[in-house]
Motif scaffolding. Structure first.
Motif, short mmCIF file in Angstrom:
data_model
loop_
_atom_site.label_atom_id
_atom_site.label_comp_id
_atom_site.label_asym_id
_atom_site.label_seq_id
_atom_site.Cartn_x
_atom_site.Cartn_y
_atom_site.Cartn_z
N GLY A 8 56.89 55.55 33.27
CA GLY A 8 56.86 55.49 34.73
C GLY A 8 58.20 55.16 35.34
O GLY A 8 59.21 55.78 35.03
N PHE A 9 58.20 54.13 36.20
CA PHE A 9 59.39 53.81 36.99
C PHE A 9 60.69 53.79 36.19
O PHE A 9 61.66 54.44 36.59
CB PHE A 9 59.23 52.48 37.75
CG PHE A 9 60.53 52.02 38.33
CD1 PHE A 9 61.02 52.60 39.48
CD2 PHE A 9 61.30 51.08 37.67
CE1 PHE A 9 62.26 52.23 39.99
CE2 PHE A 9 62.54 50.71 38.16
CZ PHE A 9 63.02 51.28 39.33
N PRO A 10 60.78 53.07 35.05
CA PRO A 10 62.10 53.01 34.40
C PRO A 10 62.61 54.39 33.97
O PRO A 10 63.80 54.66 34.06
CB PRO A 10 61.89 52.10 33.18
CG PRO A 10 60.50 51.61 33.23
CD PRO A 10 59.78 52.28 34.35
N TYR A 11 61.69 55.25 33.53
CA TYR A 11 62.09 56.60 33.12
C TYR A 11 62.62 57.38 34.32
O TYR A 11 63.71 57.97 34.27
CB TYR A 11 60.91 57.33 32.48
CG TYR A 11 61.18 58.79 32.23
CD1 TYR A 11 62.05 59.20 31.23
CD2 TYR A 11 60.56 59.76 33.01
CE1 TYR A 11 62.31 60.54 31.01
CE2 TYR A 11 60.80 61.10 32.78
CZ TYR A 11 61.68 61.49 31.79
OH TYR A 11 61.94 62.82 31.58
N TYR A 12 61.86 57.42 35.40
CA TYR A 12 62.27 58.20 36.56
C TYR A 12 63.55 57.65 37.17
O TYR A 12 64.43 58.42 37.57
CB TYR A 12 61.15 58.27 37.60
CG TYR A 12 59.94 58.99 37.06
CD1 TYR A 12 60.06 60.25 36.48
CD2 TYR A 12 58.68 58.42 37.12
CE1 TYR A 12 58.96 60.91 35.97
CE2 TYR A 12 57.57 59.09 36.62
CZ TYR A 12 57.72 60.33 36.04
OH TYR A 12 56.63 60.99 35.53
N TYR A 13 63.68 56.34 37.23
CA TYR A 13 64.91 55.74 37.75
C TYR A 13 66.10 56.13 36.87
O TYR A 13 67.17 56.46 37.38
CB TYR A 13 64.78 54.22 37.86
CG TYR A 13 66.07 53.58 38.29
CD1 TYR A 13 66.54 53.73 39.60
CD2 TYR A 13 66.86 52.86 37.39
CE1 TYR A 13 67.74 53.18 40.00
CE2 TYR A 13 68.06 52.30 37.79
CZ TYR A 13 68.50 52.47 39.09
OH TYR A 13 69.70 51.93 39.48
N SER A 14 65.91 56.13 35.57
CA SER A 14 67.02 56.47 34.66
C SER A 14 67.52 57.90 34.88
O SER A 14 68.69 58.19 34.61
CB SER A 14 66.61 56.28 33.19
OG SER A 14 65.73 57.31 32.77
N SER A 135 55.11 46.20 36.09
CA SER A 135 55.69 44.94 35.64
C SER A 135 57.19 44.86 35.90
O SER A 135 57.86 43.97 35.42
CB SER A 135 55.42 44.76 34.14
OG SER A 135 56.01 45.82 33.41
N HIS A 136 57.72 45.78 36.68
CA HIS A 136 59.16 45.84 36.92
C HIS A 136 59.50 45.37 38.33
O HIS A 136 59.00 45.91 39.30
CB HIS A 136 59.66 47.28 36.74
CG HIS A 136 59.31 47.88 35.43
ND1 HIS A 136 60.00 47.59 34.28
CD2 HIS A 136 58.31 48.72 35.07
CE1 HIS A 136 59.44 48.23 33.27
NE2 HIS A 136 58.42 48.92 33.73
N LYS A 137 60.37 44.37 38.42
CA LYS A 137 60.86 43.94 39.72
C LYS A 137 62.03 44.86 40.07
O LYS A 137 63.01 44.95 39.32
CB LYS A 137 61.32 42.47 39.67
CG LYS A 137 61.60 41.93 41.04
CD LYS A 137 61.67 40.42 41.03
CE LYS A 137 61.65 39.97 42.48
NZ LYS A 137 61.37 38.56 42.58
N ILE A 138 61.90 45.53 41.21
CA ILE A 138 62.88 46.55 41.58
C ILE A 138 63.28 46.40 43.04
O ILE A 138 62.57 45.81 43.84
CB ILE A 138 62.32 47.97 41.35
CG1 ILE A 138 61.08 48.20 42.20
CG2 ILE A 138 62.03 48.21 39.88
CD1 ILE A 138 60.62 49.63 42.25
N THR A 139 64.43 46.99 43.36
CA THR A 139 64.84 47.04 44.76
C THR A 139 64.29 48.31 45.39
O THR A 139 63.92 49.27 44.70
CB THR A 139 66.38 47.06 44.89
OG1 THR A 139 66.88 48.28 44.34
CG2 THR A 139 67.01 45.85 44.22
#
Length: 164
Positions: A8-14, A135-139
């Motif tokens: 999810g988020f970490p993959y797309y952000y990367s 579970s990811h704190k993100i801006t």
């Protein structure tokens, strides 16, 4: 660390952490690719039970609509978790294959213009607002970049599995 789509988020952000929001949301690559696909090809699915290109385009648009609303909530300090959604359910209950590629691209373009308009209103302080994506704190800025990372993921799949 190398992430996978299921992360999810970490993959797309990367996939989109390399550029500014302005550059990411104004990049013409997706639209150039989609405009090269006619309706016949738009109805193509590379395997049984896989989405057609039209469904992928509709999904990209749905994703941006959903995520931009959540970005709006975060920008206004509403205490929400930036939760996921059931993409297969949404695609199944849409009528993307009954629409032309032109209609789908116009919808995505309209959503993108609204996204850019919203982003242009944000302050640096708002872009640095923090929220939770699972579970990811993100801006907020990272969250916004992940929207284009998601798009890049699907464009890559279209290029490799549908058009390759």
């Amino acid at each position: 660390m190398e992430y996978k789509p299921e992360d999810g988020f970490p993959y797309y952000y990367s996939l989109a952490s390399d550029a500014s929001l302005d550059a990411l949301f104004s990049a013409p690559k997706t639209f150039a690719l989609l405009n090269s696909i006619d309706d016949e090809k738009g109805n193509y699915a590379y395997a049984p039970k896989k989405w057609t290109i039209k469904e992928v385009v509709g999904h990209i648009t749905d994703h941006e609509k959903i995520k931009m609303f959540r970005a709006f909530q975060l920008s206004r300090k509403e205490k929400v978790e930036l939760w996921g959604y059931d993409q297969n359910f949404l695609v199944r209950n849409a009528r993307f294959n009954a629409l032309s590629m032109e209609q789908l691209i116009t919808d995505l373009s309209s959503v993108r213009k609204a996204s850019i308009s919203f982003i242009d209103t944000l302050s640096e302080k708002q872009l640095n607002s923090k929220g939770m994506a699972k579970s990811h704190k993100i801006t907020l800025e990272e969250f916004l970049k992940s929207i284009i990372g998601h798009e890049r993921h699907h464009v890559q799949i279209i290029e490799q599995k549908y058009l390759g």
